[in-house]
Design a protein around this motif. Structure first.
Motif, mmCIF file in Angstrom:
data_model
loop_
_atom_site.group_PDB
_atom_site.id
_atom_site.type_symbol
_atom_site.label_atom_id
_atom_site.label_comp_id
_atom_site.label_asym_id
_atom_site.label_seq_id
_atom_site.Cartn_x
_atom_site.Cartn_y
_atom_site.Cartn_z
ATOM 1 N N ALA A 98 0.041 -1.139 -0.125
ATOM 2 C CA ALA A 98 0.127 0.152 -0.194
ATOM 3 C C ALA A 98 0.714 1.303 -0.242
ATOM 4 N N GLU A 99 1.577 1.038 0.364
ATOM 5 C CA GLU A 99 2.803 2.233 1.046
ATOM 6 C C GLU A 99 3.566 2.723 -0.625
ATOM 7 N N ARG A 100 3.378 1.867 -2.077
ATOM 8 C CA ARG A 100 3.776 1.997 -3.034
ATOM 9 C C ARG A 100 2.332 2.759 -4.325
ATOM 10 N N LEU A 101 2.084 1.393 -3.691
ATOM 11 C CA LEU A 101 0.729 1.627 -4.058
ATOM 12 C C LEU A 101 -0.175 2.974 -4.253
ATOM 13 N N LEU A 102 -0.587 3.508 -2.793
ATOM 14 C CA LEU A 102 -1.051 4.543 -3.359
ATOM 15 C C LEU A 102 -0.212 5.866 -3.239
ATOM 16 N N PRO A 103 0.638 6.153 -3.659
ATOM 17 C CA PRO A 103 1.480 7.226 -4.092
ATOM 18 C C PRO A 103 1.190 7.520 -5.269
ATOM 19 N N ALA A 104 0.923 6.088 -5.830
ATOM 20 C CA ALA A 104 0.816 5.704 -7.553
ATOM 21 C C ALA A 104 -0.403 5.728 -8.290
ATOM 22 N N GLU A 105 -1.262 5.777 -7.651
ATOM 23 C CA GLU A 105 -2.974 5.748 -8.115
ATOM 24 C C GLU A 105 -3.733 7.071 -7.475
ATOM 25 N N LEU A 106 -3.280 7.499 -6.203
ATOM 26 C CA LEU A 106 -3.863 9.160 -5.890
ATOM 27 C C LEU A 106 -2.707 10.264 -6.236
ATOM 28 N N THR A 107 -1.871 10.369 -6.736
ATOM 29 C CA THR A 107 -0.362 11.137 -6.914
ATOM 30 C C THR A 107 -0.179 11.878 -5.491
ATOM 31 N N ASP A 108 0.792 12.942 -5.332
ATOM 32 C CA ASP A 108 0.701 13.619 -4.096
ATOM 33 C C ASP A 108 -0.226 14.715 -4.190
ATOM 34 N N GLN A 109 -1.497 14.082 -4.672
ATOM 35 C CA GLN A 109 -2.543 15.078 -3.626
ATOM 36 C C GLN A 109 -3.785 14.337 -3.196
ATOM 37 N N GLY A 110 -2.633 12.665 -3.164
ATOM 38 C CA GLY A 110 -3.752 12.499 -1.876
ATOM 39 C C GLY A 110 -3.653 12.614 -0.869
ATOM 40 N N GLN A 111 -4.976 12.582 0.004
ATOM 41 C CA GLN A 111 -5.148 12.850 1.366
ATOM 42 C C GLN A 111 -6.469 12.721 1.466
ATOM 43 N N PRO A 112 -5.894 11.244 3.139
ATOM 44 C CA PRO A 112 -6.845 10.466 3.876
ATOM 45 C C PRO A 112 -8.124 11.722 4.517
ATOM 46 N N GLN A 113 -9.446 10.798 4.442
ATOM 47 C CA GLN A 113 -10.462 11.930 5.178
ATOM 48 C C GLN A 113 -11.374 11.417 5.647
ATOM 49 N N GLY A 114 -10.439 9.902 6.657
ATOM 50 C CA GLY A 114 -10.970 9.359 7.259
ATOM 51 C C GLY A 114 -11.717 7.686 7.046
ATOM 52 N N PRO A 115 -12.266 7.259 7.224
ATOM 53 C CA PRO A 115 -13.103 5.869 7.734
ATOM 54 C C PRO A 115 -14.330 5.389 7.523
ATOM 55 N N THR A 116 -14.796 4.446 6.390
ATOM 56 C CA THR A 116 -15.930 4.278 6.522
ATOM 57 C C THR A 116 -16.658 2.888 6.467
ATOM 58 N N GLU A 117 -17.407 2.594 7.232
ATOM 59 C CA GLU A 117 -18.243 1.328 7.005
ATOM 60 C C GLU A 117 -18.554 0.576 5.827
ATOM 61 N N LEU A 118 -18.838 -0.261 5.229
ATOM 62 C CA LEU A 118 -19.694 -0.885 4.919
ATOM 63 C C LEU A 118 -19.570 -2.055 3.833
ATOM 64 N N SER A 119 -20.767 -2.708 4.154
ATOM 65 C CA SER A 119 -20.907 -4.452 3.803
ATOM 66 C C SER A 119 -20.053 -4.805 4.563
ATOM 67 N N GLY A 120 -19.472 -4.360 6.192
ATOM 68 C CA GLY A 120 -19.084 -4.904 7.318
ATOM 69 C C GLY A 120 -17.353 -5.106 7.355
ATOM 70 N N ARG A 121 -17.049 -4.210 6.791
ATOM 71 C CA ARG A 121 -15.304 -3.604 6.376
ATOM 72 C C ARG A 121 -15.174 -2.119 6.682
ATOM 73 N N THR A 122 -14.258 -1.932 7.218
ATOM 74 C CA THR A 122 -14.105 -0.434 7.102
ATOM 75 C C THR A 122 -12.650 -0.052 6.128
ATOM 76 N N TRP A 123 -13.008 1.011 4.913
ATOM 77 C CA TRP A 123 -12.502 1.397 4.436
ATOM 78 C C TRP A 123 -12.110 3.038 4.855
ATOM 79 N N GLN A 124 -11.017 3.296 3.795
ATOM 80 C CA GLN A 124 -10.118 4.745 4.427
ATOM 81 C C GLN A 124 -10.663 5.330 2.983
ATOM 82 N N ARG A 125 -11.254 6.538 3.095
ATOM 83 C CA ARG A 125 -11.380 7.455 2.508
ATOM 84 C C ARG A 125 -10.344 8.432 1.943
ATOM 85 N N TYR A 126 -10.113 8.642 0.688
ATOM 86 C CA TYR A 126 -9.244 9.758 0.535
ATOM 87 C C TYR A 126 -9.421 10.884 -1.161
#
Length: 246
Positions: A181-209
């Motif tokens: 993830a430390e390599r995938l997230l910067p490549a997909e989100l670029t340097d504009q990717g910033q975490p916006q907090g968690p959210t629950e979907l179908s019993g799993r915790t996702w992170q919003r960016y």
């Protein structure tokens, strides 16, 4: 003493007395008077044809006044006869066939619709590689269309990438990868990717960016894979796709 000579007879000795010019005498009976001055070299000889002008001698061209001018006035008058109404009719005649072809292309050939693909081969290839657990959306509405699907090995792992067109016409990608993830997230989100907090979907915790431009993303971080739902779609469509993964 010499005998008398007839009056019409020319004396044999025509030498004039001293100090007087010679008399002009005809050469023969009936001939005209002889020339008293020097001969003109340019004057034509009597009884001979006139000299033809030398071919090398340039002939003067007629001046501008001698050439007839083109009928410009008539041409200008012909152009001015086309009224704005005639020009509008000509333009309409050209636009009508184009409009008919465009309507046929959109209405019967589906020119505005995106080309869809079958994602099943890409999902099957990812499962056969057994590099990471593979999830597939289940129960999406008919308005969702798959426009791209590809599984490939990359540096540090493998990635399954499925592209969708949402019911609202927005673009969304589902990315599943074994790349850390430390390599995938910067490549997909670029340097504009910033975490916006968690959210629950179908019993799993996702992170919003946030992502590049006006895009946003949902990220599911697991030990053996990272799942991303990223695009310029609205939040409810991103959540619908992420919640449909099984």
């Amino acid at each position: 003493m010499e005998p008398a000579q007839p009056a019409d007879r020319v004396p044999a000795d025509q030498t004039p007395p001293d100090g007087q010019p010679p008399a002009d005498l005809p050469d023969a009976p009936g001939a005209g008077p002889a020339a008293t001055g020097p001969a003109d070299p340019t004057a034509p000889t009597t009884g001979e044809p006139a000299l033809v002008a030398d071919e090398a001698t340039p002939v003067a061209e007629p001046g501008p006044a001698a050439r007839p001018s083109p009928p410009r006035a008539a041409a200008t008058a012909g152009k001015s006869e086309r009224s704005p109404k005639d020009m509008a009719i000509s333009l309409l005649v050209l636009l009508v066939p184009i409009a008919l072809l465009l309507a046929f292309y959109r209405g019967f050939l589906g020119g505005d619709q995106a080309t869809t693909v079958d994602p099943a081969p890409a999902f099957e290839q990812a499962r056969s590689a057994n590099t990471f657990p593979v999830s597939e959306p289940q129960g999406l509405g008919s308005g969702w269309r798959t426009v791209s699907a590809r599984y490939q090995s990359v540096e540090g792992g493998a990635t399954l990438r499925i592209g969708y067109l949402t019911p609202e016409g927005r673009g969304v990608q589902l990315v599943q990868s074994s790349v850390p993830a430390e390599r995938l997230l910067p490549a997909e989100l670029t340097d504009q990717g910033q975490p916006q907090g968690p959210t629950e979907l179908s019993g799993r915790t996702w992170q919003r960016y946030t992502a590049r431009g006006n895009q946003q993303a949902l990220a599911l971080l697991e030990p053996t894979r990272t799942v991303l739902v990223i695009g310029d779609a609205r939040d409810n469509e991103l959540r619908e796709l992420a919640g449909a993964l099984r």
